[in-house]
Structure formats: structure tokens, C-alpha cells
Write a protein that holds these residues in place. Sequence first.
Motif, PDB file in Angstrom:
ATOM      1  N   ALA A 144      80.566  -6.385  25.977  1.00 15.29           N
ATOM      2  CA  ALA A 144      80.488  -4.935  26.137  1.00 15.29           C
ATOM      3  C   ALA A 144      81.215  -4.261  24.979  1.00 15.29           C
ATOM      4  N   LEU A 145      80.508  -3.380  24.288  1.00 18.63           N
ATOM      5  CA  LEU A 145      81.096  -2.570  23.220  1.00 18.63           C
ATOM      6  C   LEU A 145      81.372  -1.203  23.831  1.00 18.63           C
TER       7      LEU A 145
ATOM      8  N   ARG B 223      87.289   2.248  14.830  1.00 19.05           N
ATOM      9  CA  ARG B 223      88.161   1.080  14.736  1.00 19.05           C
ATOM     10  C   ARG B 223      88.177   0.316  16.060  1.00 19.05           C
ATOM     11  N   VAL B 224      88.211  -1.000  15.962  1.00 19.28           N
ATOM     12  CA  VAL B 224      88.388  -1.826  17.155  1.00 19.28           C
ATOM     13  C   VAL B 224      89.860  -1.771  17.550  1.00 19.28           C
ATOM     14  N   VAL B 225      90.127  -1.228  18.737  1.00 21.05           N
ATOM     15  CA  VAL B 225      91.518  -1.066  19.181  1.00 21.05           C
ATOM     16  C   VAL B 225      91.942  -2.150  20.162  1.00 21.05           C
TER      17      VAL B 225
ATOM     18  N   VAL C 201      84.933  -5.399  23.781  1.00 18.53           N
ATOM     19  CA  VAL C 201      85.389  -4.846  22.504  1.00 18.53           C
ATOM     20  C   VAL C 201      85.530  -3.345  22.707  1.00 18.53           C
ATOM     21  N   VAL C 202      86.735  -2.821  22.563  1.00 14.13           N
ATOM     22  CA  VAL C 202      86.976  -1.389  22.715  1.00 14.13           C
ATOM     23  C   VAL C 202      87.063  -0.775  21.323  1.00 14.13           C
ATOM     24  N   ILE C 203      86.241   0.246  21.085  1.00  7.07           N
ATOM     25  CA  ILE C 203      86.202   0.897  19.785  1.00  7.07           C
ATOM     26  C   ILE C 203      86.513   2.373  19.948  1.00  7.07           C
TER      27      ILE C 203
ATOM     28  N   ALA D 159      82.211   7.113  18.756  1.00  9.06           N
ATOM     29  CA  ALA D 159      83.202   6.111  18.342  1.00  9.06           C
ATOM     30  C   ALA D 159      82.699   5.204  17.235  1.00  9.06           C
ATOM     31  N   GLY D 160      81.373   5.117  17.070  1.00 11.34           N
ATOM     32  CA  GLY D 160      80.806   4.249  16.042  1.00 11.34           C
ATOM     33  C   GLY D 160      79.872   3.180  16.581  1.00 11.34           C
ATOM     34  N   LYS D 161      79.578   3.213  17.878  1.00  5.11           N
ATOM     35  CA  LYS D 161      78.755   2.167  18.486  1.00  5.11           C
ATOM     36  C   LYS D 161      77.347   2.135  17.887  1.00  5.11           C
TER      37      LYS D 161
END
Length: 259
Positions: free
Chosen positions: A45-46, A223-225, A217-219, A52-54
Motif C-alpha cells: 500500500a502506497l 518523500r517516503v516518511v 509505504v507512507v509518502i 503527496a506524489g503517488k
Amino acid sequence: MKDSATGSAGSKQPVLSVQNVSYWYGDKRALDDVTFDVYPGRVTALLGPNGAGKTTIFSLITRLFDAPEGRIEIDGRAAADWGFKVLGPLGVVFQQPTLDLDLSVRQNLRYFASLRGLDRQEADARMEKALDSLNMTERMSEKVRALNGGHRRRVEIARALLHSPKLLLLDEPTIGLDDPTRDAIVRHIHSLAASENIGVLWATHLFDEVEPNDALVVINKGRVVAQGDVAGIEKETGSDNLAEAFRRLTGDRVEEVAA
């Protein structure tokens, strides 16, 4: 908080590897050193707020854009080296609908199958299998224009599966759908990933579409946070649930249901 364990299962190799990717729209940095992997047989899961950039990540993976920095590999092949041939193992459901409304479900799928080089007999067999798994077989002869949003989305998922992809991308696939339809699609995609050993990258801003066993993956702001398993991210942020973890990581609120 960048745990590289975004879904590794034993000795499996990732079906998608995004390595140190950055991207700009003019002077605005849209992605900043994004790195994560997607593994076969699991949903990644993104998760991120709107903007956010997804979608930019999806555009780079599908080669709608070229990444000026970093490297993207699909099934072990680098996009920069293989060009559009690298997209062979890829199935995509974009955020915006892409079906021909004036064609029937069968005609839409047959047209796509022909583009993939499938003969009519093989295409029809795969079509029936995909539509049956989505409870759409009885609508095969209907024009897409007559279908509701949920049924159209199911047709797009069936289309993305016709060529037996190793990697399935879904960009906010449940936007605008009612809760029962959303839940059914989420369950189907998770079941499909496990049963067909497909790597799935699911972009969403809805935390209730993320299941406990997903890689996450949290974005935020390009940026990946955080990345890892759901429980690990909750623990590392000192949170009781994913919604609280997301707020602490981004300062934003993730919606529980579609608008």
C-alpha cells in the motif's frame, strides 16, 4: 523511519524496485529520493494524502514520465535500459477511467487483448476467468456506458489481468465508489495477489483500504516518511492505530471513507 522491509518474503526478488527516484515539475520537486520494493504475492500500500506524489510515482513506473534521477526496475529489468519493453509484465488501473464507453465489455477486453498479442481463443478464455472472478460475466455483452462506476472499475481490473501480469498497479482505484463496492474490490485484489502470486502496488489516501498484513509505504510531500509492516509503523510512532500513525508522520488526516 525507512525500514527496507516493505514486503520481502523469504528469498523472493522484488517484482518492482524503485531506487532513489526524484522528479521535478519545473522548479518544484515532486519526489525526493523515493525508494521502496514490491514483492510477489503481496499487496504494498502506497499511502499518502492527495498531492503527496503517488500518481507521479505511477507515471514514472509506467514510463509516462522519465525519471531524471534514480532507477526503476520491473521484474529485474531497468526501465532506462529496456525502454517500453520493460512494461510487458505490468498491469495498470489508472485513477481516471480509460474504457471506451460505446463498446461492450467484451469488445473493450478483446481490443486490449489484441494489443497484447493474444489470439481470440486465449483472450476469450482469460476474459471469462477474469470477469467471473469479479462477478461480471453476465454483463459481458453490455455497453460500458450502461454500467455503474463500480462495475466499470471491475472491468478495468479484469482488463489489467488479461495478459497475466507479474505486477499490478492500482492508482486510487476506489475513488467515488460506495462502501460495499470498495470493500469487495479491496478483498478481491488481496485474494488475487496471494492466489496468483502477483505483486500489487495500491496507491490510496484511505487508511481502511490497508490491511494488517500489507507492506506499507507512507509518502508525504514527495518523500517516503515510513515503510515496513503496519504493526511496526504503529509501534515506532507510538500509535494505537494506522490513522494516528499517519497523523504523526504527516500532520495530515487520512480519510476513512471515500468522499
